[in-house]
Design a protein around this motif. Structure first.
Motif, PDB file in Angstrom:
ATOM      1  N   GLU A 216       0.836  -1.206   0.000  1.00 15.68           N
ATOM      2  CA  GLU A 216       0.000   0.000   0.000  1.00 15.68           C
ATOM      3  C   GLU A 216       0.867   1.251   0.000  1.00 15.68           C
ATOM      4  O   GLU A 216       0.480   2.291  -0.516  1.00 15.68           O
ATOM      5  CB  GLU A 216      -0.814   0.075   1.298  1.00 15.68           C
ATOM      6  N   ALA A 217       2.014   1.146   0.655  1.00 15.11           N
ATOM      7  CA  ALA A 217       2.895   2.310   0.775  1.00 15.11           C
ATOM      8  C   ALA A 217       4.319   1.830   0.987  1.00 15.11           C
ATOM      9  O   ALA A 217       4.546   0.725   1.480  1.00 15.11           O
ATOM     10  CB  ALA A 217       2.466   3.184   1.941  1.00 15.11           C
ATOM     11  N   ILE A 218       5.256   2.666   0.579  1.00 20.14           N
ATOM     12  CA  ILE A 218       6.671   2.393   0.825  1.00 20.14           C
ATOM     13  C   ILE A 218       7.170   3.499   1.751  1.00 20.14           C
ATOM     14  O   ILE A 218       6.991   4.680   1.449  1.00 20.14           O
ATOM     15  CB  ILE A 218       7.469   2.411  -0.497  1.00 20.14           C
ATOM     16  N   GLU A 219       7.747   3.117   2.871  1.00 22.00           N
ATOM     17  CA  GLU A 219       8.268   4.133   3.789  1.00 22.00           C
ATOM     18  C   GLU A 219       9.780   4.001   3.891  1.00 22.00           C
ATOM     19  O   GLU A 219      10.295   2.916   4.143  1.00 22.00           O
ATOM     20  CB  GLU A 219       7.658   3.958   5.184  1.00 22.00           C
ATOM     21  N   ILE A 220      10.460   5.107   3.671  1.00 22.17           N
ATOM     22  CA  ILE A 220      11.914   5.118   3.834  1.00 22.17           C
ATOM     23  C   ILE A 220      12.193   5.817   5.163  1.00 22.17           C
ATOM     24  O   ILE A 220      11.911   7.005   5.314  1.00 22.17           O
ATOM     25  CB  ILE A 220      12.601   5.910   2.686  1.00 22.17           C
ATOM     26  N   TRP A 221      12.693   5.071   6.123  1.00 20.04           N
ATOM     27  CA  TRP A 221      12.972   5.654   7.443  1.00 20.04           C
ATOM     28  C   TRP A 221      14.438   6.008   7.536  1.00 20.04           C
ATOM     29  O   TRP A 221      15.312   5.163   7.368  1.00 20.04           O
ATOM     30  CB  TRP A 221      12.583   4.675   8.544  1.00 20.04           C
ATOM     31  N   THR A 222      14.704   7.294   7.802  1.00 21.84           N
ATOM     32  CA  THR A 222      16.079   7.742   7.808  1.00 21.84           C
ATOM     33  C   THR A 222      16.311   8.605   9.051  1.00 21.84           C
ATOM     34  O   THR A 222      15.597   8.444  10.039  1.00 21.84           O
ATOM     35  CB  THR A 222      16.381   8.454   6.464  1.00 21.84           C
ATOM     36  N   ASP A 223      17.303   9.477   9.042  1.00 21.15           N
ATOM     37  CA  ASP A 223      17.550  10.265  10.252  1.00 21.15           C
ATOM     38  C   ASP A 223      17.202  11.735  10.074  1.00 21.15           C
ATOM     39  O   ASP A 223      17.615  12.570  10.869  1.00 21.15           O
ATOM     40  CB  ASP A 223      18.998  10.092  10.725  1.00 21.15           C
TER      41      ASP A 223
END
Ligand code: ASP
Ligand code: MG
Length: 450
Positions: A216-223
């Motif tokens: 459903e969604a792509i999440e890029i978790w960064t700083d």
């Protein structure tokens, strides 16, 4: 992914996303660089030093696991043994590779892939064990089994049909409420030999899996909290952009906004999957949402810049009414495999930008045969990125007004109308960008912390 606290934060985010969430993880901070350094050290002949680096990597991971299992609310159980076994196995494998490289005095792209993938092989397995230790029903997925690629080592291309087929295994876990955890960055070619997608490729892995599993969604978790209007380390009042279109985000990523690997957007576009760029240190911050028809008040979305580029100008008196001059010039660049980024031409001259690292001597020497050549080092490329930049009234006028105090070496407008670029001296870059930022984003009162 620096330490045990960071891992806990990441797992809290994963848990909060709910069962079925698929997690793609990169290596722990600095590990990929250390692995590459170990490989290069072995090639240059010092096995002892290379093994020391390998040992540091091993110790760092053991330390991380111990710290994690010491955290409150974590029950280590049998996991500790499993983790230590996995770490020992990978460390022994790495030492074997290093010995081979030192013995042969040779480091191929293939060997380097085997080595640089070890960071994700550590982190993904260990993260899955840590997840289990805090009650998340995680399953570790070895990316070599799923991420099928071509065999261009160092920058392999994904085989999306194969990945979709194999991704069904992940979907199956997901549909049964489990939390699949897989390493990014690496995969394997036809015969099972390890490949990598290129540096920073974990984001790309994530969006490829997003596509393969119809996420459903792509999440890029960064700083940092998303993609910014400009680099907040240098530009006052730079702020996180709420929405970006796929094209704009890709343009910014190619430009060097380090938060997102440039290829990440491609798979998302294919199925119109929204991409979110979010901050593990501030999970409640909305970050940046990237989707097809993102909207904004201003045609300019961001002002990106890149210092330390080189401009080459080529002037031919014979270009007037002559054909083939451009072809000749670019053939010389092609021959020496130097990639040109920005180009602008007039009737008698061509200006081009190239990366500082490009080896230019041979190129210039050959160019001298067809034209007179000037090379300007220490230049900076500044790009306005947005929508309908030239169609929107006054954008160019405002931009050049903001740049009035800075000599401009080159101007170029991308044909897609989402990029207007100029080149100035390195020393003027930050001031010029600040001036542009003040002009196009005048109402941002409160600086947001990155
Ligand atoms: N660990 C890999 C690298 O440092 C991939 C990534 O972090 O995205 O390039
Ligand atoms: Mg990254």
């Amino acid at each position: 992914m620096a330490d045990a606290e960071a891992w806990k934060r990441v797992l809290d985010i994963v848990k909060a996303s709910g069962p079925g969430t698929i997690t793609i993880v990169s290596a722990t901070s600095g590990t990929t660089n250390s692995l590459i350094l170990a490989a290069e050290t072995a090639r240059s002949g010092s096995l002892e030093e290379a093994k020391q680096i390998s040992d540091e990597i091993k110790k760092r991971h053991i330390g991380l696991i111990n710290d994690f299992f010491d955290l409150e609310g974590v029950s280590s159980g049998a996991s500790t043994d499993l983790c230590v076994n996995h770490i020992n196995k990978l460390a022994a494998l790495l030492d074997n590779y290093l010995l081979g490289i030192q013995t042969l005095g040779e480091l191929s792209a293939k060997s380097l892939d085997a080595i640089s993938s070890i960071g994700e092989r550590y982190s993904s397995f260990l993260l899955a064990e840590c997840a289990a230790a805090i009650g998340i029903p995680a399953v570790w997925i070895d990316a070599a089994d799923i991420m099928k690629t071509t065999s261009e080592h160092g920058k392999a291309a994904p085989l999306t049909d194969e990945i979709r087929e194999r991704g069904k295994r992940i979907v199956h876990h997901s549909e049964n409420g489990r939390f699949p955890i897989m390493g990014g960055f690496y995969g394997s070619e036809e015969h099972g030999v390890i490949t990598t997608l290129g540096r920073g490729g974990s984001d790309f892995s994530a969006s490829l899996i997003g596509l393969a599993t119809e996420a459903e969604a792509i999440e890029i978790w960064t700083d940092v909290s998303g993609m910014y209007t400009s680099d907040p380390r240098f530009v006052q009042r730079a702020f996180s952009i709420k929405e970006l279109s796929f094209n704009e985000a890709a343009e910014l990523a190619y430009f060097g906004a380090k938060v997102l690997h440039p290829a990440t957007i491609q798979p998302a576009v294919e199925r119109d999957i929204p991409v979110y760029v979010k901050n593990t240190f501030a999970p409640e911050h909305p970050g940046t949402r990237i989707f097809s028809d993102a909207d904004s008040d201003s045609p300019v979305r961001a002002i990106a810049f890149k210092k330390d580029i080189t401009v080459i100008t080529v002037i031919s008196s014979r270009m007037l009414l002559a054909w083939g001059f451009l072809a000749k010039v670019f053939a010389i660049f092609e021959k020496h495999r130097v990639s040109v980024d920005l180009v602008s031409t007039s009737e008698v001259s061509i200006s081009m930008t190239v990366d500082k690292k490009a080896r230019l001597e041979a190129v210039c020497e050959e160019l001298e045969h067809v034209a007179s050549v000037n090379v300007y080092h220490n230049q900076a490329l500044i790009s306005l990125v947005g929508k309908n930049l030239m169609k929107s009234k006054g954008v160019a006028a405002k931009a050049f007004d903001a740049l009035a105090d800075f000599p401009i070496r080159m101007i170029s407008q991308g044909s897609s109308d989402i990029n207007l670029s100029v080149v100035v001296e390195n020393d003027h870059a930050v001031k010029a960008v600040q001036s542009l930022h003040d002009t196009f984003f005048p109402n941002q009162q409160t600086p947001e912390s990155p």
